[in-house]
Design an enzyme around this catalytic site. Structure first.
Site, short mmCIF file in Angstrom:
data_model
loop_
_atom_site.label_atom_id
_atom_site.label_comp_id
_atom_site.label_asym_id
_atom_site.label_seq_id
_atom_site.Cartn_x
_atom_site.Cartn_y
_atom_site.Cartn_z
N LYS A 44 1.41 -1.40 -0.12
CA LYS A 44 0.00 -0.02 -0.03
C LYS A 44 0.65 1.53 0.12
CE LYS A 44 -4.55 -2.02 -0.09
NZ LYS A 44 -4.92 -1.20 -0.39
C1 LIG Z 1 -3.60 -6.96 3.86
C2 LIG Z 1 -4.19 -6.36 2.89
N1 LIG Z 1 -4.26 -7.87 1.93
C3 LIG Z 1 -5.04 -6.54 0.53
C4 LIG Z 1 -5.64 -5.91 0.37
C5 LIG Z 1 -6.12 -5.82 -0.75
O1 LIG Z 1 -5.95 -4.60 -1.54
P1 LIG Z 1 -6.48 -4.12 -2.45
O2 LIG Z 1 -6.60 -2.80 -1.47
O3 LIG Z 1 -5.34 -3.25 -3.79
O4 LIG Z 1 -7.30 -4.51 -3.74
C6 LIG Z 1 -5.48 -4.80 1.49
C7 LIG Z 1 -6.16 -3.08 1.20
O5 LIG Z 1 -5.71 -2.59 2.46
C8 LIG Z 1 -4.73 -4.83 2.85
O6 LIG Z 1 -4.86 -4.16 3.36
#
Ligand SMILES: Cc1ncc(COP(=O)(O)O)c(C=O)c1O
Length: 326
Positions: A44
């Site tokens: 992120k």
């Molecule tokens: C630990 C974790 N896995 C997966 C995701 C999902 O990613 P995306 O928001 O890019 O779909 C997030 C999003 O906040 C996350 O914090």
């Protein structure tokens, strides 16, 4: 001398690491895009900096301003690091189902953290969606990031994560598998990879209790699909604008128990100390086994670090209390 001018310049260029034991039954080469090497220990960081820099260009955030975001923790961490380097205040609004470690970590990097109840409707004034919007309206010189609908989220992955995977696999990637929350990662990476090779297949990992899989298969937003679940980071009870369903070939759902058990397995069998959505993605990939052949190169993206889950998926008392360990 070889050095970076600030911590934000260390974001990206994460390694691809082969998964060995856990992928032994998969005929393809299975590679993990290992995002914990980012300074905030998650993928992120990439979109957090991109969203802030685009907002700066568009004049949405001014020097000394306050950044406000509803976040499950990782986006908040990336935003907080960028806020420190760039001189903004940071307020994170978080749902109370998220691990205590995530809240403590956000406070450690100078964020104010507002905790909201998880089990309320998104349009309930107490929900973390509504609270973040309200705080942004009430706080002068503030900017509400809205990672769900902010196009800079998916764009960050289109510009960095996708090209890295293409280059690292020398264009041989055939499948991309990833957990879906805001949709930024799957949509940005998927779009880039499909533009290079339209035959690349893109699979989303969803949870039981989330609307994505049914919506993708039927076009129906079914409220009956929505109920509380334990898995962190993926699945939604809304349809974020960042989920581009047209580039997703399919979803598979992983249970809370399987996601937690595979989070432990990645650590114990691969030495990969990762977050809960990595366990879900690994198990989901195994569920998709019949789609992979021996010549395929499957890339699975692992979002965040295990340290955020030591009180939960890496705590056997917690695991037993949930009924996840025999
Ligand atoms: C630990 C974790 N896995 C997966 C995701 C999902 O990613 P995306 O928001 O890019 O779909 C997030 C999003 O906040 C996350 O914090």
């Amino acid at each position: 001398m070889d050095y970076k001018n600030n911590i934000l310049e260390t974001i990206g260029n994460t390694p691809l690491v082969k998964i060995n034991k856990l992928a032994a039954d998969i005929p393809a080469l299975v590679l993990a895009k290992y995002e914990t090497f980012n300074p905030g220990n998650s993928v992120k960081d990439r979109m957090a900096v991109k969203m802030i820099e685009d907002a700066e260009k568009e004049g949405k955030i001014k020097p000394g301003g306050t950044i406000i975001e509803g976040t499950s923790g990782n986006t908040g961490m990336g935003l907080a690091l960028a806020a420190i380097v760039k001189g903004y205040k940071m307020v994170c609004v978080i749902a109370d189902k998220q691990s205590k470690e995530k809240i403590d970590i956000l406070r450690a990097v100078g964020s104010e953290v507002v905790v909201c109840p998880t089990d309320v409707e998104p349009d309930d004034p107490r929900s973390y969606y509504s609270t973040s919007k309200r705080l942004a309206e009430e706080t002068p010189n503030s900017w509400y990031v809205n990672q769900y609908d902010n196009p800079s989220n998916a764009k960050a992955h289109y510009e960095s994560t996708g090209p890295e995977i293409w280059k690292q696999t020398e264009g041989k990637v055939t499948h991309f598998v990833v957990g879906v929350g805001t949709g930024g990662t799957i949509s940005g990476v998927g779009k880039y990879l499909k533009e290079q090779n339209p035959d690349v297949k893109v699979w989303g990992i969803d949870t039981y209790g989330s609307v994505f899989k049914k919506y993708h298969e039927t076009g129906i937003f079914d409220e009956k699909e929505i109920y509380p679940y334990v898995t962190e980071g993926i699945g939604e009870d809304i349809l974020p604008k960042n989920v581009d369903f047209s580039i997703i070939d399919g979803f598979t759902k992983v249970t809370d128990k399987d996601a937690a058990v595979y989070t432990q397995k990645l650590a114990k069998e691969e030495g990969m100390f990762l977050g809960n959505s990595a366990g879900a993605a690994m198990k989901g990939l195994l569920q998709l086994k019949k789609h992979f052949t021996k010549d395929d190169v499957v890339v699975v993206l692992f979002h965040d670090h295990g340290s955020r889950y030591v009180g939960k998926m890496f705590n056997d008392d917690w695991m037993k209390a949930q009924g996840f360990l025999d």
